[in-house]
Design a protein around this motif. Structure first.
Motif, PDB file in Angstrom:
ATOM      1  N   PRO A 164       0.830  -1.214   0.000  1.00  0.00           N
ATOM      2  CA  PRO A 164       0.000   0.000   0.000  1.00  0.00           C
ATOM      3  C   PRO A 164       0.866   1.267   0.000  1.00  0.00           C
ATOM      4  N   LEU A 165       0.450   2.262  -0.771  1.00  0.00           N
ATOM      5  CA  LEU A 165       1.170   3.523  -0.807  1.00  0.00           C
ATOM      6  C   LEU A 165       0.876   4.329   0.445  1.00  0.00           C
ATOM      7  N   THR A 166       1.865   5.097   0.878  1.00  0.00           N
ATOM      8  CA  THR A 166       1.618   6.009   1.986  1.00  0.00           C
ATOM      9  C   THR A 166       0.742   7.151   1.501  1.00  0.00           C
ATOM     10  N   THR A 167       0.265   7.938   2.438  1.00  0.00           N
ATOM     11  CA  THR A 167      -0.593   9.079   2.079  1.00  0.00           C
ATOM     12  C   THR A 167       0.152  10.051   1.168  1.00  0.00           C
ATOM     13  N   GLU A 168       1.429  10.265   1.477  1.00  0.00           N
ATOM     14  CA  GLU A 168       2.228  11.177   0.665  1.00  0.00           C
ATOM     15  C   GLU A 168       2.476  10.613  -0.726  1.00  0.00           C
ATOM     16  N   GLU A 169       2.766   9.307  -0.799  1.00  0.00           N
ATOM     17  CA  GLU A 169       3.023   8.671  -2.104  1.00  0.00           C
ATOM     18  C   GLU A 169       1.757   8.691  -2.965  1.00  0.00           C
ATOM     19  N   LEU A 170       0.606   8.429  -2.350  1.00  0.00           N
ATOM     20  CA  LEU A 170      -0.635   8.423  -3.111  1.00  0.00           C
ATOM     21  C   LEU A 170      -0.940   9.815  -3.652  1.00  0.00           C
ATOM     22  N   ALA A 171      -0.709  10.841  -2.827  1.00  0.00           N
ATOM     23  CA  ALA A 171      -0.935  12.216  -3.280  1.00  0.00           C
ATOM     24  C   ALA A 171       0.010  12.568  -4.426  1.00  0.00           C
ATOM     25  N   GLU A 172       1.250  12.121  -4.320  1.00  0.00           N
ATOM     26  CA  GLU A 172       2.231  12.395  -5.373  1.00  0.00           C
ATOM     27  C   GLU A 172       1.863  11.648  -6.655  1.00  0.00           C
ATOM     28  N   PHE A 173       1.392  10.406  -6.499  1.00  0.00           N
ATOM     29  CA  PHE A 173       0.996   9.605  -7.659  1.00  0.00           C
ATOM     30  C   PHE A 173      -0.144  10.294  -8.421  1.00  0.00           C
TER      31      PHE A 173
END
Length: 581
Positions: A559-568
């Motif tokens: 699972p992506l972190t919150t920051e990674e998901l926002a960046e994605f």
């Protein structure tokens, strides 16, 4: 109806038997919930039968008769299991319910007749019947079932209230001053309890006279408030006249014909065996009261047998072929018992076969995969291989083993299984179904390469982050829809803002559709192949980062972190809208 009674009885018996505990295991817990629920519903039937009868509606009698018929079948099945040594709480519960149900049919009949034509004699009969039913109801109330440590008791209060209401109904009818007599049934079976009842002037002793062909029975009885009743059972067959006398007066005469006791076979409806093994019909001949009928001549199929002293009998059958047939059981009756018949189905089955199939979970398109299997027992028989439900190959097993190869012609999931059609001795069988994923050669990389790529991907991610910091305002090549008029300068355009799904897979799919429409990049290509094709484009660094995070979430199942998901999501938007921020 019989099949339903069999299933109900089986559930009542098995459901109330605690599981057997092994050594060193805690004692099993008795749970009678289903048994309790079922007979609580029977009490509801009793209640509504009395309710409708009290309202002078014939449905009350119909409901009582249906309930009695059901309990009779269950009682018969219970006798069958009891005879085979099965001990269950249901054996204790059935008798008082069954006795109450029989009396209920009698009570409903008399009460409906009383409401049509009330007489003191009927009132006396109803009162006597209610007295016996209250005894049965007390036995039901005293029953105790269990659900673990919880004690379950039947609530008979409502049924008791309706019995009392019927008693009050008939108590309003006083003696007429005439000597009259009646009986609960004019055609009882031998040894069946019947109620003889009547009314008389005063409370002086009444003598009930039961006159048969060669005997006369006198029963003195003391009336109460001009009413009398008693219970009697006939111990000889024949026709009797029943009347009452008091102070030289004689009542009306009732004719009673005593019938033979019904008999029945306690035997299974069907028996089966494998070929060349013995299928045995075993059972017991009993009468209506459950008494074994030993030493009786019976017919099983075309053979005459004599029941054992305990009423039991058995006969075996053999067959080398898989066939089924019916066997008739017949008892012609004797001097005190009526005859009975029963049909038992005998079936001979082929020997069972099992097939196990083994194979890969994934196949590369263009490659040949090997499969192995076995059939038990170890047979040398024809085996058919099916792919996606269609015949693929016919082969023959050798001493229970077989193998084959398969080369798929297209990608996707395929289902493979093996089947044996059966023969005269062994039954048909189907193996387990293997679901296999056929993949493109481009999407199948050796494990060590995948591991290396994952490491490179994460290293590349670090480089991308550093590159972003060095080029924060770099312009992106816009992915726009082609101008409706080719060659016409429409001036600067602004791509409409696109809503990006928060699901990684859905967002990436949307991006791939845009890349397909704009650059002709096929959706069948792997993410890495798309990167190779679009390398050098202005949005390439962002696409590379999107690919990295997509592989981590989808292929790596991390699972992506919150920051990674926002960046994605932000990078996908930048690529699709050509925005620079």
């Amino acid at each position: 109806m019989r099949e339903a009674a069999f299933l109900i009885t089986l559930i009542l018996i098995i459901g109330s038997l605690p599981l057997t505990a092994g050594k060193g295991v805690e004692k099993p817990v008795q749970r009678d919930v289903f048994l309790y629920d079922y007979f609580s519903e029977v009490l509801v039937h009793f209640e509504y039968s009395l309710k409708y009868t009290l309202a002078n509606e014939s449905y009350g009698l119909k409901l009582a008769t249906q309930t009695l018929n059901e309990l009779e079948l269950i009682n018969t099945e219970a006798m069958y299991y009891r005879d085979r040594g099965v001990d269950s709480p249901v054996m204790e519960v059935i008798p008082p319910f069954y006795d109450f149900a029989r009396e209920l049919v009698t009570l409903d009949n008399m009460t409906l007749e009383f409401q049509r034509k009330p007489t003191p004699a009927l009132a006396a009969g109803i009162t006597g019947t209610i007295r016996r039913m209250e005894g049965d109801l007390n036995k039901i109330s005293a029953l105790r079932l269990r659900n673990g440590t919880k004690v379950l008791a039947f609530n008979t209060e409502k049924v008791g209230k309706y019995l009392e209401a019927i008693r009050k109904l008939v108590s309003k009818t006083g003696p007429t001053g005439k000597l009259m007599i009646g009986i609960s049934t004019n055609s009882p079976i031998l040894h069946q309890n019947v109620t003889i009842f009547g009314s008389c002037p005063g409370n002086e002793t009444v003598t009930i006279v039961i006159a048969g062909k060669n005997s006369t029975i006198l029963i003195p009885i003391k009336p109460i408030n001009g009413l009398f009743s008693t219970t009697y059972s006939f111990d000889r067959l024949g026709t009797y006249t029943v009347y009452a006398t008091q102070r030289g007066n004689r009542s009306n005469v009732v004719t009673v014909t005593v019938r033979k006791i019904p008999s029945l076979f306690l035997a299974p409806d069907a028996v089966s065996a494998l070929l060349n093994q013995t299928a045995t019909i075993s059972g017991k001949l009993v009468d209506y009261y459950g008494k074994p009928l030993g030493g009786r001549n019976i017919t099983v199929g075309n053979e005459s047998l004599t029941t054992n002293p305990d009423g039991s009998f058995s006969k075996g059958y053999l067959s080398p072929k898989a066939i089924g047939f019916r066997v008739s059981l017949k008892f012609d009756g004797d001097s005190t018992h009526s005859g009975t018949t029963k049909t038992v189905t005998v079936k001979f089955k082929r020997y069972p076969v099992t097939i196990t199939l083994n194979g890969p979970q994934e196949i590369t398109l263009g490659k040949t995969a090997s499969f192995t299997g076995n059939i038990r027992p170890r047979l040398s028989v024809p085996i058919s291989i099916y792919v996606n439900g269609k015949p693929y190959l016919n082969l023959t097993s050798e001493e229970g083993n077989f193998s084959f190869t398969l080369r798929p012609e297209e990608t996707g999931d395929i289902e493979v299984y093996a089947a044996f059609p059966g023969n005269e001795v062994y039954g048909e069988a189907t193996s387990n179904v293997l679901t296999i994923n056929v993949v493109s050669p481009l999407s199948r990389l050796p494990r060590y390469i995948e591991t290396t790529l994952i490491a490179l991907v994460f290293m590349g991610g670090i480089i991308i982050l550093k590159r972003k910091k060095r080029h924060p305002t770099r312009k992106l090549e816009k992915i726009r829809e082609p101008s409706p008029v080719q060659g016409r300068d429409e001036g600067p355009t602004t791509a409409a803002e696109v809503e990006i799904p928060k699901d990684v897979g859905e967002a990436y799919r949307l991006l791939r559709e845009k890349l397909r429409d704009r650059f002709g990049v096929g959706e069948s290509l792997t993410p890495r192949e798309v990167l190779g094709i679009l390398k050098g484009r202005e949005f390439y660094p962002y696409l590379e980062r999107v690919t990295l995070l997509h592989e981590k979430a989808v292929y790596g199942n991390v699972p992506l972190t919150t920051e990674e998901l926002a960046e994605f999501i932000e990078d996908v938007r930048r690529i699709m809208e050509g925005d620079s921020r």
